[in-house]
Design a protein around this motif. Structure first.
Motif, mmCIF file in Angstrom:
data_model
loop_
_atom_site.group_PDB
_atom_site.id
_atom_site.type_symbol
_atom_site.label_atom_id
_atom_site.label_comp_id
_atom_site.label_asym_id
_atom_site.label_seq_id
_atom_site.Cartn_x
_atom_site.Cartn_y
_atom_site.Cartn_z
ATOM 1 N N VAL A 346 -50.113 -43.159 -6.541
ATOM 2 C CA VAL A 346 -49.124 -44.293 -6.913
ATOM 3 C C VAL A 346 -48.652 -44.150 -8.394
ATOM 4 C CG1 VAL A 346 -49.119 -46.822 -7.747
ATOM 5 C CG2 VAL A 346 -50.487 -45.995 -5.320
ATOM 6 N N TRP A 347 -49.745 -44.148 -9.338
ATOM 7 C CA TRP A 347 -49.161 -43.855 -10.422
ATOM 8 C C TRP A 347 -48.276 -42.764 -10.790
ATOM 9 C CZ3 TRP A 347 -49.874 -39.867 -14.119
ATOM 10 C CH2 TRP A 347 -49.566 -39.978 -15.286
ATOM 11 N N ARG A 356 -38.100 -44.577 -5.276
ATOM 12 C CA ARG A 356 -39.075 -44.292 -4.001
ATOM 13 C C ARG A 356 -40.313 -45.117 -4.340
ATOM 14 N NH1 ARG A 356 -39.879 -39.494 -0.913
ATOM 15 N NH2 ARG A 356 -41.492 -39.982 0.575
ATOM 16 N N PHE A 357 -40.642 -45.382 -5.640
ATOM 17 C CA PHE A 357 -41.826 -46.223 -5.826
ATOM 18 C C PHE A 357 -41.581 -47.389 -5.256
ATOM 19 C CE2 PHE A 357 -44.151 -49.293 -8.417
ATOM 20 C CZ PHE A 357 -45.166 -49.025 -8.157
ATOM 21 N N ALA A 358 -40.804 -48.230 -5.710
ATOM 22 C CA ALA A 358 -40.327 -49.695 -5.080
ATOM 23 C C ALA A 358 -40.311 -49.687 -3.629
ATOM 24 C CB ALA A 358 -39.029 -50.032 -5.627
ATOM 25 N N ALA A 359 -39.709 -48.683 -2.863
ATOM 26 C CA ALA A 359 -39.589 -48.786 -1.680
ATOM 27 C C ALA A 359 -40.865 -48.656 -0.939
ATOM 28 C CB ALA A 359 -38.558 -47.561 -0.831
ATOM 29 N N GLU A 360 -41.786 -47.821 -1.476
ATOM 30 C CA GLU A 360 -43.153 -47.403 -1.086
ATOM 31 C C GLU A 360 -43.779 -48.383 -1.351
ATOM 32 O OE1 GLU A 360 -44.034 -44.973 0.782
ATOM 33 O OE2 GLU A 360 -42.832 -43.259 0.517
ATOM 34 N N LYS A 361 -43.898 -49.260 -2.208
ATOM 35 C CA LYS A 361 -44.747 -50.280 -2.713
ATOM 36 C C LYS A 361 -44.397 -51.320 -1.640
ATOM 37 C CE LYS A 361 -45.863 -53.582 -6.236
ATOM 38 N NZ LYS A 361 -45.720 -54.072 -7.827
#
Length: 383
Positions: A346-347, A356-361
């Motif tokens: 995650v980090w 990509r982080f926002a979508a995965e979150k």
């Protein structure tokens, strides 16, 4: 049984040690490092050992040779060189590869040193002294509660430098240490003398400020401890400082001025680096499963940390790399069975690919069942 021993035994021991590949050999009386136990107890009381609970559990045995073996009278301290041919810091700016501490790039030093310690012990028992001299001995590397560094200093191999490791006038900071405890009464050598002077290069080199003062180490801040001994998620405050170090850290050792006297040609050939461990690709490391980990690190001291810790370390290196090409492999680990891997992924993803982080979150945060991983989703720095 005669009360004395062969008069030239000490010099013969040192000659045999050199024949067996040891770069340094010295002798100390068993009580020659009286302050070591006191300093150990203070260090433990301050909690600077972190998760290394075994050091606390066996502190009385570690505090002095007699605490481990009351019959011991003398300690033969030995050092084997692992001086590197190349600069250990040369890969610092190559974020796509991982940096493995010099000592772990070759064969497992525990096996190599213990084998030679046993050979020296057999020679001592069968050839050097003679059957009419009854005595006993025990051999130790660093898996037993033995204070190798203070004993090596007491035996004249060098001195404990400001980075707390042994420094030798001839081998620099590149010595593996071992010890033979014996009931023989041997003549001790002159203790090593501190020659660090005003130099503070090792203190300034530490990326995580692990030295609260010269000659004192807070293991909880040390990259070697964090990447090898620490079992859980590595605290966020240290992650950027770890850089691309995936196993251990050589920085404080590598900058020691006394290294200029160490010759890589004198290093034991068993410690020659394996090509695949010199600069492993981060992309390959984060893709390791258990079987792949065991295959890559077979015969290496690295094998003891296990796949999950190694992938955790490689994910931190990925997050520090600034290379968006690694984001695909990082994202693949967001569903890993190990919470320590998921949380670190995650980090790392938050630092490599904000979108990509926002979508995965949005997809994963609600179904995450581990409190630590949820914390990583919620505090990830998108800057």
């Amino acid at each position: 049984m005669p009360d004395d021993k062969p008069s030239d035994l000490e010099s013969r021991v040192k000659a045999k040690a050199a024949e067996l590949g040891f770069a340094a050999c010295g002798i100390a009386r068993a009580d020659a490092a009286p302050l070591a136990g006191e300093r150990l107890h203070q260090w433990l009381a301050e909690g600077r050992h972190g998760d290394m609970i075994w050091m606390e559990e066996r502190r009385d045995q570690r505090a002095s040779p007699a605490g481990l073996w009351p019959a011991v009278r003398s300690v033969i301290a030995l050092g084997m060189s692992y001086a590197p041919k190349d600069d250990p810091l040369r890969l610092a700016e190559q974020g796509e590869v991982g940096r493995i501490s010099v000592y772990a790039q070759g064969a497992d030093y525990h096996d190599v040193i213990k084998r030679q310690l046993k050979a020296l012990g057999r020679w001592l028992a069968s050839d050097a002294v003679g059957v009419e001299y009854l005595f006993d001995l025990k051999v130790f590397v660093d898996t037993a509660p033995v204070m190798e560094k203070p004993l090596a200093e007491a035996a004249g191999l060098g001195w404990q430098g400001k980075h707390t490791n042994l420094v030798s006038r001839t081998e620099g900071s590149w010595l593996f240490l071992g010890a033979i405890y014996t009931t023989l009464e041997l003549k001790g050598d002159t203790a090593g003398r501190d020659l660090c002077g005003s130099c503070d290069a090792c203190q300034r080199a530490c990326p995580t400020d692990a030295f609260p003062a010269p000659y004192r180490l807070d293991a909880r801040r040390c990259i070697s401890y964090l990447t090898i001994e620490h079992a859980g998620v590595i605290p966020e405050e240290f992650r950027a400082g770890i850089g691309n170090r995936i196993y251990g850290c050589d920085d404080c050792l590598a900058v020691c001025p006394w290294n200029k006297f160490a010759a890589a040609a004198n290093a034991n050939l068993a410690f020659a680096p394996r090509a695949e461990l010199v600069a492993p690709e981060i992309a390959d490391l984060i893709a390791l499963d258990d079987a792949g980990f065991r295959q890559v690190f077979a015969g290496s001291p690295i094998k003891r940390i296990g796949r999950d810790k190694m992938v955790r370390n490689a994910l931190i290196a990925a997050g520090n790399s600034g290379d968006p090409a690694l984001s695909e492999g990082v994202a693949a680990l967001l569903g890993d069975p190990a919470p320590v891997v998921r949380g670190t992924a995650v980090w790392a993803l938050s630092r490599l690919d904000a979108a990509r982080f926002a979508a995965e979150k949005a997809q994963r945060r609600g179904s995450e069942n581990d409190d630590g991983v949820r914390v990583e989703w919620d505090r990830a720095n998108l800057s």
